[in-house]
Write a protein that holds these residues in place. Sequence first.
Motif, mmCIF file in Angstrom:
data_model
loop_
_atom_site.group_PDB
_atom_site.id
_atom_site.type_symbol
_atom_site.label_atom_id
_atom_site.label_comp_id
_atom_site.label_asym_id
_atom_site.label_seq_id
_atom_site.Cartn_x
_atom_site.Cartn_y
_atom_site.Cartn_z
ATOM 1 N N ALA A 52 19.167 40.987 -3.604
ATOM 2 C CA ALA A 52 19.803 41.755 -2.536
ATOM 3 C C ALA A 52 18.829 42.179 -1.450
ATOM 4 O O ALA A 52 19.240 42.454 -0.320
ATOM 5 N N ASP A 53 17.530 42.226 -1.769
ATOM 6 C CA ASP A 53 16.538 42.588 -0.765
ATOM 7 C C ASP A 53 15.990 41.385 -0.010
ATOM 8 O O ASP A 53 15.060 41.507 0.779
ATOM 9 N N GLY A 54 16.559 40.193 -0.248
ATOM 10 C CA GLY A 54 16.114 38.999 0.441
ATOM 11 C C GLY A 54 15.015 38.230 -0.269
ATOM 12 O O GLY A 54 14.614 37.160 0.194
ATOM 13 N N SER A 55 14.520 38.746 -1.377
ATOM 14 C CA SER A 55 13.474 38.050 -2.123
ATOM 15 C C SER A 55 14.093 36.961 -3.001
ATOM 16 O O SER A 55 15.253 37.042 -3.390
ATOM 17 N N VAL A 56 13.303 35.949 -3.296
ATOM 18 C CA VAL A 56 13.739 34.832 -4.128
ATOM 19 C C VAL A 56 12.885 34.798 -5.387
ATOM 20 O O VAL A 56 11.653 34.850 -5.315
ATOM 21 N N ASN A 57 13.543 34.736 -6.536
ATOM 22 C CA ASN A 57 12.790 34.690 -7.791
ATOM 23 C C ASN A 57 11.909 33.443 -7.843
ATOM 24 O O ASN A 57 12.339 32.355 -7.459
ATOM 25 N N PRO A 58 10.665 33.582 -8.312
ATOM 26 C CA PRO A 58 9.768 32.417 -8.348
ATOM 27 C C PRO A 58 10.195 31.348 -9.347
ATOM 28 O O PRO A 58 9.848 30.177 -9.184
ATOM 29 N N THR A 59 10.926 31.735 -10.389
ATOM 30 C CA THR A 59 11.386 30.778 -11.399
ATOM 31 C C THR A 59 12.848 30.435 -11.149
ATOM 32 O O THR A 59 13.681 31.322 -10.959
ATOM 33 N N ASN A 60 13.159 29.144 -11.126
ATOM 34 C CA ASN A 60 14.540 28.720 -10.917
ATOM 35 C C ASN A 60 15.431 29.225 -12.047
ATOM 36 O O ASN A 60 15.015 29.305 -13.200
#
Length: 457
Positions: free
Chosen positions: A58-66
């Motif tokens: 929700a903060d625009g960050s993307v998890n490093p692991t798929n």
Amino acid sequence: MKLKITLILVLISTFAMSQVVEITPFATGFTSPVDIAHAGDSRLFVVQQGGAIKILNADGSVNPTNFLTLTNSTILSGGERGLLGLAFHPDYANNGYFFVNYTRAGDGATVIARYSVSAANPNIADPASASTILTIAQPFSNHNGGTIKFGPDGYLYIGTGDGGSGGDPGNRAQNINDNLGKMLRIDVDVAGTYGIPADNPYVGVAGNDEIWAIGLRNPWKFSFDANSGDLWIADVGQSQIEEINFVESTQAGLNYGWRCYEGSNIYIECTTPGLTFELPFAEYTHSGGACSITGGYVYAGDNYPDFSGKYFFADYCVNRIGMVDISTGDIAYSATFSGSNFFTTFGQDIEGELYVAASSGGTIYKIVDSSLAVSDLTLTDISIYPNPADNEITINAPSMSFPSEVRVFDLTGKLLQSAALEQNDQPLDVSGLQPGMYLMNITDAVGTAFTTKINIY
């Protein structure tokens, strides 16, 4: 020079709207995004055609692991093939099931498969949990459909294209004994692979039991209205017309016309007795460079009331956003803006707010209405210049009581930067902002406030 991405609404139809539709960058770094889904919480799951599903927070960050990665040993990717669709089970919070739509390595068949989330980590799927639910042979490489959605009835809906090649030479879309060119509807909550809902239109009579509707060319994107449950199908046209179909979700056995009709125009004369067709709710031609509709959603959020009652869509070849008035079928468009996005999919979060993905550059944008975001101005002698700006803005406020505070928000209300104003004509560094529209709020030492829009290019 940064690229300006503001969209100013241009009316080309009869319904009047007061909103200003804009897109603001929400996240970047994706490769060929083709679907966006949520799992009943604040996360968005972004499907990449090459086989990866990434979690966008929700903060625009993307998890490093798929969340999940399907390799070329499982999927065949390229052109219109690949990992194409994602749907979370309505009871995902308890059973952890989700479903994907992909074209299979080796023969390019469409596969609907079920996976489970990892028992140890809610941000990772269990790759060993794969279970094939349904397989559909594909005679050509294109027109694979791709979208899968759970309807308000709890059943899984699957949009299938007519199998590809120009003009549906096999007449599969009109063939009730073929699952291509259809909307399918199956029950995934039964023992075995899947069951057939008892009220599917061809149960107990001639025709495939899985079929819910026929006569579709390539329903790349369809969705259900989160408030009414109505079904919206954007069907990609042949060479002249793109169409948007709208029906109540309970209407079974409809024939959307292809290949007898492209949109509301006759494509091939069909004389079979008893045929009746569901003509499009809205359509547009390929004039102006349009080529392929990317269907979206009826707005169901609360942040932008003027979006209420509008169905959002795009076209892959024209860099703008379209809206259909769900009461009248009238269409309005944003202005075509510079650059190339090639919009491939929309997304809707748990709050009903809308996103759109660009395959060019791999950016996920949030769709906003900036016309509602500016409060009444109290300080009347403030000037902000230059506006639009590139790297620096100067604030001229001769009657302001210092020290004051200036804050910059994006159009979703997220605070991006703040600074103290100590004097008149003080510059503010905005070089860290991405191109787009923002809100600037200034509050002086005695509480007098001023809010305005600023443009960064």
